[in-house]
Design an enzyme around this catalytic site. Structure first.
Site, PDB file in Angstrom:
ATOM      1  N   SER A 300      36.698 -66.655 -27.177  1.00 59.23           N
ATOM      2  CA  SER A 300      36.661 -67.991 -27.767  1.00 59.23           C
ATOM      3  C   SER A 300      36.286 -67.953 -29.252  1.00 59.23           C
ATOM      4  O   SER A 300      37.041 -67.438 -30.071  1.00 59.23           O
ATOM      5  CB  SER A 300      35.702 -68.869 -26.958  1.00 59.23           C
ATOM      6  N   ASP A 311      43.698 -61.342 -39.642  1.00 51.15           N
ATOM      7  CA  ASP A 311      44.933 -61.838 -40.251  1.00 51.15           C
ATOM      8  C   ASP A 311      44.894 -61.774 -41.773  1.00 51.15           C
ATOM      9  O   ASP A 311      45.938 -61.598 -42.416  1.00 51.15           O
ATOM     10  CB  ASP A 311      45.202 -63.272 -39.802  1.00 51.15           C
ATOM     11  N   LYS A 325      40.718 -65.957 -24.900  1.00 49.97           N
ATOM     12  CA  LYS A 325      40.525 -67.384 -24.636  1.00 49.97           C
ATOM     13  C   LYS A 325      40.852 -68.161 -25.907  1.00 49.97           C
ATOM     14  O   LYS A 325      40.110 -68.119 -26.879  1.00 49.97           O
ATOM     15  CB  LYS A 325      39.091 -67.686 -24.205  1.00 49.97           C
TER      16      LYS A 325
END
Length: 530
Positions: A300, A311, A325
């Site tokens: 999460s 990224d 998740k």
């Protein structure tokens, strides 16, 4: 006189006009109010579920707890949606919310009952008991007017110690051979999410965060400032086992690592429009090497932070593939004090990937995913540590990453499965490890206090064969036979006992300073951080 007559003629007309205008405005206001209410009100028509519950209550042959029956029906319904939408009964809501709030009411100790005596195992930093002067190793003799030595249960002592914040409880304790009276004012007990922050080696700091609660970002910033002041140029951030929590705390942390107005994460759902979260301010650690540790229990909000840093090529990820998740829940309070945590959106990393793993095979398959990874060799084999059929994306620098099943590490470290023969479940179920280390600490505190810090203790303390024999005998009383263990399993247990011993003296910082020395994931991270 003429003026009075004119007023008498026009006054009724004026009242009539005011009444008509008021009626028109009232009608319009009522119309607008009803329109607004209709957005939030549900259909008043009774559903088949409610009809069935009513009939069961009125007609069923035996007495039935319809509240429990209704709660089970709600849970079964939510299970058809996704694995993370959840109904929380009123009696469980406070406990669940406390973990996210980062505090609760109490006196702030952990205790264990040895030989009919309540022993203080841990004193929460910053809590009421620490302020009152309680120490690890203290023994309760009385709480209020009640004698608590002899046959008393854990629940019994809890009832005596608990009470509303601001109230006081008078205790009599035994410290060594000295009896003392200590008055404790009950209050807020912090539940820190930052477990450790220290300089692992010169120039490189280590920080471990166990969850994302309302106080996480504040704790993180305080630790970051402390480490920078100590000369930190590289940081190892350990999120292993971090199951997530409050998304905003992870976003604020990411902002400290990313410059400009870089996108951190965005959320979107069928009934929830896209919402972007970007870096908003100059961060405290936008430069400098950053290594992030993750495993299959990192989920999460942990994955939001890791996904953003990966990224933008800001951090190197070390460990195992994370949980996967990528669903966002909102909590809605219900009229009876219960709550509904409902999935309202998915979150997406800056490259556009959703890392939510599939749940179309049912809740059991979803819950058993981690076990399946182990059985398929993923935790020990780098080649199998990948997202199956995951869509490929590109980071800012052109590196390929995948969606659809967690965050893939840049460096995979195999899990240590060499100690699986040790009967861990029995040792932990009986608290054998913590009990032995606590009893040793109480009887050897003078010796342990001679070490100036956790580093000196880590480098110089060693268990004797007499100590090991004492641990074997304690385990035997818990029906666990540890005689004849292979050398590597004996070392494994001794290291954990040493770490627990350090925790009693230097809290979690001490524990991780001891345990991280032989942690292959941390070793690789420190190598990359140099």
């Amino acid at each position: 006189m003429n003026e009075k007559k004119k007023l008498q003629v026009w006054l009724p007309l004026l009242f009539a006009v005011i009444m008509i205008v008021g009626m028109v405005l009232g009608y319009k206001l009522r119309e607008n109010t009803q329109t607004a209410r209709s957005i939030f009100q549900f259909n008043t028509k009774r559903s088949p579920l409610q009809e069935v519950l009513d009939l069961v209550m009125l007609k069923y042959v035996d007495k039935v707890d319809t509240d429990t029956l209704g709660n089970d029906a709600i849970q079964d319904m939510l299970a058809k949606l996704d694995p993370h939408s959840n109904f929380i009964p009123a009696e469980h809501l406070t406990e669940l919310n406390e973990d996210l709030q980062g505090n609760f009411q109490g006196i702030g100790i952990e205790f264990q009952i040895f030989k009919d005596t309540v022993n203080v195992m841990n004193v929460v930093p910053g809590g009421p008991s620490e302020k009152a002067g309680l120490l690890v190793g203290d023994k309760f003799l009385k709480v209020g007017d009640s004698v608590v030595t002899g046959r008393i249960s854990a629940e019994g002592i809890k009832k005596l110690l608990r009470g509303p914040g601001g109230s006081t409880v008078t205790t009599t304790i035994l410290r060594g051979t000295k009896t003392m009276n200590v008055t404790i004012e009950r209050g807020i007990i912090p539940l820190p999410s930052l477990e450790a922050a220290y300089m692992a080696v010169p120039g490189t700091g280590f920080m471990r965060i166990s969850k994302f609660s309302e106080t996480t970002y504040e704790e993180f910033m305080s630790a970051l400032e402390k480490l920078k002041a100590a000369g930190m140029q590289s940081l190892v951030l350990d999120l292993r086992g971090n199951g997530g929590g409050i998304l905003g705390e992870a976003i604020d942390m990411a902002d400290e690592f990313l410059d400009g107005d870089k996108l951190i994460v965005y959320t979107e759902g069928n009934n929830t429009p896209r919402q972007e979260y970007r870096a908003r301010r100059k961060g405290l650690y936008e430069k400098g090497k950053l290594v992030l540790l993750m495993d299959e229990q990192s989920a999460s909000a942990s994955e939001v932070l890791a996904g953003a840093l990966q990224d933008w090529d800001r951090a190197t990820i070390v460990g195992h593939r994370s949980f996967g998740k990528g669903l966002v829940q909102e909590q809605y309070e219900l009229s009876d004090g219960s709550a509904l945590r409902l999935t309202v959106a998915r979150y997406y990393t800056p490259s556009g990937r959703s890392i939510q793993k599939p749940y179309d095979k049912g809740l059991d398959a979803y819950d058993n995913d981690i076990l399946d990874r182990y059985q398929h060799g993923e935790l020990v084999n780098a080649d199998s540590n990948k997202v199956v059929n995951g869509k490929a994306y590109k980071t800012n620098a052109g590196k390929t990453v995948y969606g659809g099943g967690g965050i893939m590490p840049d460096y995979f470290i195999s899990a240590d499965t060499s100690t699986l023969a040790i009967p861990f479940s029995a040792l932990y179920r009986n608290n054998t490890l913590s009990n032995f280390s606590y009893l040793y600490y109480v009887s050897h505190s003078d010796q342990i206090n001679r070490y100036k810090d956790a580093t000196a203790f880590r480098d110089n303390f060693n268990w004797s064969e007499t100590d090991w024999t004492g641990f074997i005998n304690l385990a035997a009383r818990d029906s666990v036979d540890l005689k004849g263990l292979p050398p590597h399993e004996k070392t494994f247990l001794q290291d954990r006992l040493k770490g627990l011993l350090a925790r009693y003296r230097w809290r979690n910082d001490g524990y991780y300073q001891v345990m991280n020395v032989k942690d292959e994931v941390v070793e690789k991270a420190l190598e990359l951080a140099k």
